[in-house]
Design a protein around this motif. Structure first.
Motif, PDB file in Angstrom:
ATOM      1  N   CYS A  37       1.002  -1.288   0.056  1.00  0.00           N
ATOM      2  CA  CYS A  37      -0.039  -0.133  -0.018  1.00  0.00           C
ATOM      3  C   CYS A  37       0.916   1.167   0.178  1.00  0.00           C
ATOM      4  O   CYS A  37       1.768   1.489   0.822  1.00  0.00           O
ATOM      5  CB  CYS A  37      -1.174  -0.067   1.428  1.00  0.00           C
ATOM      6  N   LYS A  39       0.536   3.991   1.051  1.00  0.00           N
ATOM      7  CA  LYS A  39       0.253   5.058   2.249  1.00  0.00           C
ATOM      8  C   LYS A  39       0.960   4.225   3.477  1.00  0.00           C
ATOM      9  O   LYS A  39       1.776   4.894   4.167  1.00  0.00           O
ATOM     10  CB  LYS A  39      -1.314   5.224   2.585  1.00  0.00           C
ATOM     11  N   CYS A  40       0.625   2.721   3.737  1.00  0.00           N
ATOM     12  CA  CYS A  40       1.178   2.295   5.037  1.00  0.00           C
ATOM     13  C   CYS A  40       2.213   1.334   4.663  1.00  0.00           C
ATOM     14  O   CYS A  40       2.944   0.946   5.941  1.00  0.00           O
ATOM     15  CB  CYS A  40      -0.019   1.688   5.826  1.00  0.00           C
ATOM     16  N   CYS A  71      -6.687  -1.068   0.447  1.00  0.00           N
ATOM     17  CA  CYS A  71      -6.212  -1.049   1.621  1.00  0.00           C
ATOM     18  C   CYS A  71      -7.327  -0.688   2.798  1.00  0.00           C
ATOM     19  O   CYS A  71      -7.596   0.564   2.783  1.00  0.00           O
ATOM     20  CB  CYS A  71      -5.045  -0.298   2.022  1.00  0.00           C
ATOM     21  N   CYS A  74      -6.243   2.135   5.394  1.00  0.00           N
ATOM     22  CA  CYS A  74      -6.089   3.334   4.693  1.00  0.00           C
ATOM     23  C   CYS A  74      -7.215   3.858   4.142  1.00  0.00           C
ATOM     24  O   CYS A  74      -7.142   5.137   3.942  1.00  0.00           O
ATOM     25  CB  CYS A  74      -4.715   3.647   3.976  1.00  0.00           C
TER      26      CYS A  74
HETATM   27 ZN   LIG Z   1      -2.327   1.300   3.665  1.00  0.00          ZN
END
Ligand SMILES: [Zn+2]
Length: 443
Positions: A37, A39-40, A71, A74
């Motif tokens: 992902c 973002k994370c 995800c 997120c």
């Molecule tokens: Zn994520």
């Protein structure tokens, strides 16, 4: 020759799409495995396979399939292939197309852009596409971490010797109940003392529609990127509006404040018009005298203006008006006394005029946003102002990529709050300051 050239261009165009598609097919097929992902960083399994996307490339539309991941943590959906190809997350264009459409849209009104585009490229574009691109990239520009954006737009390695800051406001025509809205423009540039002139290509611009409350933090980020706290000499040139100096005190407390020379002279001329009459043949002489005295410094000019008072009091006509004009001028100079040591400033090779921000107003805002008959929605005005400032800072070649890089970095940083830079304290702009400046903004 034209016929030949156009025939070859057409040939290139016709062979374009299969060419791009052939290149796309050469990529390794996407495996339906979990992907990180953005973002994370967690591995996220495929949620849907082989979703189709068609984008317009420089050589025509191209369609391809890719897997979709989502995800849950997120609440963020992503297509690894899109990211691999550096495609914009949204929209119907490749980056190369978006970059070019944006360059047209930022420099001309949409109707004319569409016509000019057709001169350069074979496939036509609509006015709406131009609008959508401005909205999309403008929103990214507005949402970006402004410090990071400034850094991407114009990276700075070395420290300035003299940094000059100027800011100014003007009104933009807006649709809706409030027909005008204030736009603030700031310019920060490096100055060469020896040559007593600005250093070419060193300027960064910020432009914000909606008043000082939003402008101050954006300008602050631009100053931060220039490492203002370490710069040996910072100069803030302003027109005398109180909120300018309030802002200077807050953002650059150690700066040398300078009252713009032309405003200082202009105020003297305005007073001269009241005392002598609008059409008086003595006005040029009055202005010349004011300039001579001003170049000595504030004391000389104030002393001579005070000597005018007994003369004015003898007048039969318009005495009150003349006294008031004189009083206002003396007050203006006294309030700005410490910002008017023009002789010393000139000797030091420092700037005394705020020409940079006035020209910034023209090329950042007016040429695109204040044309006859134009009325902006507030949202579009804000985006266009931000885009223009970024465009002028980075130049046509670098600015789109700078915004994209900042925007992508932002996506991963927002998911990882530990990475957010500590440091700047917008809380300093209390509500009281904002109101005070809103009141004085009309100066
Ligand atoms: Zn994520």
């Amino acid at each position: 020759m034209s016929e030949m050239e156009l025939a070859v261009e057409k040939l290139k165009g016709d062979s374009g799409d299969p060419g791009i598609e052939a290149l796309l097919r050469r990529m390794k097929p996407e495996k339906p495995t979990g992907k990180a992902c953005p973002k994370c960083g967690k591995r996220i399994p495929v949620k849907a396979r082989d979703r189709e996307r068609t984008v317009r490339s420089l050589s025509g539309p191209v369609t391809f399939k890719r897997n979709y991941h989502y995800c849950e943590e997120c609440k963020y959906g992503f297509y690894p292939v899109d990211r691999l190809l550096s495609l914009p997350e949204e929209g119907e264009l490749t980056s190369e197309m978006e970059k070019r459409v944006l360059d047209f849209a930022i420099n001309d009104v949409y109707g004319e852009c569409a016509a000019r585009w057709n001169l350069h490229y074979q496939q036509p574009i609509s006015e709406n596409l131009l609008r959508r691109v401005i909205a999309r990239v403008g929103a990214q520009c507005e949402a970006a971490d402004q410090g990071q954006l400034q850094h991407e737009l114009k990276p700075t390695e070395d420290l300035a010797d003299v940094l000059v800051v100027e800011s100014d406001g003007s009104l933009l025509p807006i649709r809706g109940p409030e027909p005008w809205k204030e736009a603030k423009v700031g310019v920060v540039y490096r100055h060469d003392r020896e040559a007593s002139e600005p250093i070419a290509d060193s300027a960064r611009y910020v432009a914000v529609v909606n008043g000082l409350g939003e402008f101050a933090p954006v300008l602050e980020e631009a100053l931060h990127v220039e490492r203002i706290e370490e710069v040996p000499t910072v100069v803030w040139v302003g027109d005398g509006a109180v909120c300018n100096w309030t802002l200077a005190d807050q953002l650059a407390p150690d700066a040398i404040q300078i009252l713009d020379w032309h405003h200082a002279v202009e105020h003297a001329v305005d007073c001269g018009k009241v005392l002598l009459g609008e059409e008086s043949p003595w006005l040029p002489l009055w202005q010349q005298r004011a300039e001579t005295l001003l170049s000595e410094g504030p004391d000389a000019v104030v002393a001579e203006l005070m000597e005018c008072i007994p003369e004015v009091e003898k007048r039969r006509r318009d005495r009150a008006e003349a006294l008031e004009a004189l009083n206002n001028l003396v007050g203006y100079y006294r309030n700005n006394q410490r910002r008017m040591n023009y002789r010393l400033l000139r000797e030091e090779g420092l700037p005394i005029g705020s020409g940079a921000v006035e020209s910034a107003h023209r090329h950042v805002l007016q040429t695109r946003m204040k044309r006859a008959g134009q009325r902006w929605s507030l949202r579009n005005a804000r985006r266009m102002a931000r885009l223009h400032a970024a465009y002028r800072t980075a130049g046509a070649l670098g600015f789109y990529d700078a915004i994209r890089r900042t925007s992508c970095a932002g996506a991963s940083r927002r998911a990882n709050p530990g990475a957010i830079r500590n440091g700047f304290h917008y809380a300093r702009y209390g509500a009281r300051d904002m109101n005070r400046c809103a009141r004085t903004a009309s100066n």
